[in-house]
Write a protein that holds these residues in place. Structure first.
Motif, PDB file in Angstrom:
ATOM      1  N   GLN A  31       0.797  -1.228   0.015  1.00 55.00           N
ATOM      2  CA  GLN A  31       0.089  -0.095  -0.012  1.00 55.00           C
ATOM      3  C   GLN A  31       1.000   1.302  -0.114  1.00 55.00           C
ATOM      4  N   LYS A  32       0.541   2.063  -0.925  1.00 54.24           N
ATOM      5  CA  LYS A  32       1.393   3.567  -0.679  1.00 54.24           C
ATOM      6  C   LYS A  32       0.273   4.394  -0.587  1.00 54.24           C
ATOM      7  N   ALA A  33       0.631   5.791  -0.624  1.00 51.88           N
ATOM      8  CA  ALA A  33      -0.222   6.965  -0.605  1.00 51.88           C
ATOM      9  C   ALA A  33      -1.204   7.010  -1.685  1.00 51.88           C
ATOM     10  N   ASP A  34      -1.036   6.653  -2.905  1.00 53.37           N
ATOM     11  CA  ASP A  34      -1.911   6.942  -3.945  1.00 53.37           C
ATOM     12  C   ASP A  34      -2.437   5.528  -4.298  1.00 53.37           C
TER      13      ASP A  34
END
Ligand code: SF4
Lengths: 388, 214, 198
Positions: free
Chosen positions: C69-72
């Motif tokens: 999972q990343k910010a975007d």
């Protein structure tokens, strides 16, 4: 008292009744400790009498988490680990990884280094092929002799590897943009000597084996792999070429300096065990040709690209796939770099011997259980690469 | 029992050997070690190389590689023992008849070696079975394996048939089987056999004086 | 071989409704890939295999990649197929397909019916990443043992606590061992106490 069987009571099988008698099938697990499974490989065979009716390969007994370990360390850190993939051919494994990284980072390798790489990986190829033929014949029951001959030659090559890289088996020789140390003129002379002697060994080997009646009886028309299946099942290397697939990454991609060297790609037409044996012999002869040219043409120059720094080596984000023709087939590395780029985010090996096992069952069905081991031997697997 | 040394050497010059039975027996055992033909990984190739013509393990009476554990005296654990393989290695060792010995060849068999951090690698075969000789190296050279065999031969030569420290299998209730670990959800169960293996001790938190006092 | 844009165009025509996207490799590698949605990957692959312009008959490499999972984005598992053509000696065309990371939704269609060569590699991706390949003929674990419950190549996998403390000059091994609940030796102090009590 035991009555002797009278004439009528004796069990006789009338001609034509074969197949009418129902027998139970028998499940046999060959391996993981078995002298002819080349390590810790297991096959679950279902036998009807002596005939194989089903066979499932079971692997993972040497799954050493190579990929996960590589994802935890810097790019260069996994170079010694690649030695241990296919532990008979550490040099060509090194090259595959170095090539993939160079592709991702866009490094140009100096010519001298390219030649050194060709020399090393072709020496590895003849080493591998002669050992594999030895192992295969060991499985056939030719106990000792061919293997000992092969190992005798292997020791000569290993002495050279040791002189150049410092280690017999785990050479850890290549670096991004070149090789770790240059070969001295003495090493090159040793290499020339090996190359000039090797054809004699091959002749001796062939005189013993090629055309030997016992071998022909045991190997011809055993374990046939049709061409279409070979392509569809992603079979690569000598095994695919024995089935008539004319595909050699050295010719297709022309990586290194292979585009400049003159050699042919031997192709079989039956695709049985014998073809797989003979293709390897022919490939060794081609390798000798390549080696002679490479040792003759090798230009002077740096052995490593001077602009590549080994410390703090970084790769811009993205992925890439690099492959070479390893002795066992197409060896590829799929690498992903992410932000930071100091270490691989994903590091995947495309192991040729793992994928070549896909058709093991198809080749063995209908053959006797004794043939299974030579079919397996002719695939040429090394468990370090199958399970990684 | 004791024969005068001078007399013995005098007799030897005449071609007469006077030995305790024990020595004769051990001499026989140590000169015909039959290893199990069983390779796990890269080190196995060096094991084959040491049996091949150049290094010629046959000079030490240990060239008869047997394919079945039931005919072998020595298990050379040559290579990485993975968790998937470990129960089978223990089972093979159990199947070998007494007296049996074990050589851990290579960094991997000793401790997991370069692959120690892996999720599927057993951190040393001595977690489950007793190891007689460890050979460091990755891979150890064939000479190292030969040295290990010689070390083992020395060990065998010094084993006693009677008295307190006699061989293990002369005891009636001697344990010859080692528990085989089972495959668990995440790891082998149990992760180590504490009867044969203890983690190394830490002596950091005590001073020498305290030890002396106690 | 045509550029990736052309391949995308042709594939979009041949497989209506397919969502295609080009994903770039590193600048030097020049191996852009085609991201296909899960519902159309089989059709696109089939088209590439059978179309006489491409004839991608050799599925060289199949692998999974775990993107956390990343910010975007919420994170996903990506399956990458490297296709080559033995008949026309060109390649690679790289197909990518993404599935959510949650184990029950992590499914993609299997391409084993097109290329036998994908059989073991898809099993491996299932074993190590937990990607379920629908209609795979024999989806079992291949490397780990059958009783194993995790998918160890996922980035959030916690390895078993079987480290032991080692006498190294650094105590961080001991700390890590204690952290993961590994095998720690009785310390000398404990033994001293025991001896004193006796
Ligand atoms: S110690 Fe080294 S050579 Fe031996 S099995 Fe382990 S990795 Fe291979």
């Amino acid at each position: 008292m035991i009555q002797p069987l009278t004439e009528e009571k004796q069990f006789t099988r009338t001609p034509g009744s074969e197949g009418l008698i129902e027998t139970q099938t028998l499940e046999v697990s060959i391996g993981p400790q078995h002298p002819s499974t080349h390590g810790v490989f297991r096959m679950d065979c279902v036998l009807d009498g002596e005939t194989v009716v089903a066979l499932k390969p079971v692997m993972g007994y040497l799954h050493r988490n190579h990929e996960q370990l590589a994802e935890r360390m810097a790019w260069l850190g996994s170079m010694p680990y690649t030695d241990r993939l296919d532990y008979l051919n550490s040099m060509s494994n090194n090259w595959a990884y170095a090539l993939a990284v160079e592709k991702l980072a866009g490094i140009k390798v100096p010519e001298h280094a390219e030649y050194l790489r060709v020399i090393m990986s072709e020496l590895t190829r003849i080493l591998n092929h002669s050992c594999v033929i030895g192992f295969m014949l060991q499985d056939l029951g030719a106990w000792g002799t061919p293997l000992l001959y092969a190992f005798r030659e292997r020791e000569r090559i290993l002495d050279l590897f040791e002189a150049v890289s410092g280690s017999r088996m785990m050479c850890n020789y290549m670096r991004f943009g070149g090789v770790r140390v240059d070969m001295t003129s003495k090493d090159l002379a040793v290499a020339k000597n090996i190359v000039s002697r090797f054809p004699r060994f091959l002749d001796e080997f062939e005189m013993l084996l090629t055309g030997n009646e016992v071998l022909l009886a045991r190997m011809q028309r055993i374990g046939i792999l049709p061409k279409e299946l070979a392509i569809n099942a992603s079979i690569s290397g000598p095994m695919a070429r024995a089935s008539g697939v004319e595909y050699d990454v050295r010719k297709i991609d022309e990586y290194g300096v292979y585009g400049r060297l003159d050699f042919r790609v031997p192709v079989g037409n039956v695709g049985d065990v014998y073809d797989r044996y003979y293709i390897r012999v022919l490939e060794m002869r081609e390798s000798i040709k390549i080696l002679q040219q490479a040792l003759h043409d090798i230009p002077a120059g740096p052995h490593v690209a001077p602009e590549v720094k080994l410390r703090n080596f970084k790769i811009p984000p993205g992925d890439g796939y690099g492959r070479i023709e390893a002795p066992k087939g197409e060896l590829g590395f799929y690498l992903v770099s992410d932000e930071g780029g100091k270490q691989p985010y994903r590091y995947h090996v495309r192991p040729p011997s793992f994928i070549n096992l896909t058709t093991l069952e198809d080749m063995c069905l209908g053959h006797k259980v004794a043939d299974v081991v030579i079919i397996l031997g002719s695939i040429d697997i090394v468990l370090g690469e199958v399970d990684r | 029992m004791a024969v005068d040394e001078g007399l013995r050497s005098e007799l030897q010059k005449q071609g007469i050997f006077v030995l305790p039975f024990e020595q004769l027996y051990n001499w026989g055992r140590k000169s015909s070690i039959w290893p199990l033909q069983f390779g796990l990984a890269c080190c196995a190739i060096e094991m084959i190389a040491s049996a091949a013509a150049r290094y010629d393990l046959a000079r030490f009476g240990a060239e008869v590689f047997r394919a079945t554990p039931r005919q072998a005296d020595l298990m050379i654990v040559a290579g990485t023992v993975t968790k998937k393989m470990a129960p089978l290695v223990v089972r093979l060792y159990n199947q070998m008849p007494e007296p049996k010995y074990c050589i851990a060849m290579g960094a991997c068999a000793i401790s997991g070696g370069p692959f120690k951090d892996g999720y599927n690698v057993l951190k040393g075969i001595d977690r489950y079975i007793p190891v007689d000789v460890h050979i460091p190296g990755c891979p150890p050279r064939p000479e190292a394996l030969i040295h290990a065999i010689m070390t083992l031969q020395r060990k065998i030569a010094n084993q006693h048939l009677e008295t307190e420290n006699r061989l293990r299998w002369y005891d009636k209730n001697a344990e010859t089987e080692f528990p085989i670990p089972s495959y668990g959800d995440h790891d082998l169960q149990p992760p180590a056999n504490c009867e044969v293996w203890q983690p190394p001790r830490s002596y950091r938190d005590v001073t020498l004086d305290e030890v002396k006092k106690a | 071989m045509e550029a990736i844009e052309k391949i995308k165009e042709v594939a979009a025509q041949a497989v209506p409704g397919a969502k295609l996207e080009i994903i770039n490799s590193t600048p030097a590698a020049q191996q852009p890939a085609l991201l296909v949605d899960r519902d159309h990957i089989y059709a696109v692959a089939k088209f590439l295999k059978e179309d006489p312009r491409f004839q991608m008959d050799f599925c060289s490499c199949v692998t999974g990649v775990d993107y956390l999972q990343k910010a975007d984005n919420p994170g996903f598992i990506e399956v990458v197929y490297h296709l080559y053509s033995v008949a026309q000696k060109h390649g690679p065309i790289i197909l990518k397909v993404r599935a959510p990371r949650e184990l029950d939704q992590c499914r993609v269609p299997s391409l084993t019916s097109l290329w036998r060569g994908a059989e073991f590699q898809e099993r491996e991706a299932y074993d190590l990443y937990g990607v379920r390949f629908d209609s795979h003929p024999d989806l079992r674990r291949i490397l780990m043992w059958d009783e194993f419950t995790d998918h160890p190549m996922r980035k959030d996998y916690v390895p078993p606590a079987d480290y032991e403390w080692e006498p190294t000059p650094h105590h961080d091994t001991l700390e890590r061992t204690v952290q993961v609940g590994g095998i720690t030796p009785p310390t000398a102090r404990e033994e001293l106490e025991k001896a004193r009590k006796k």
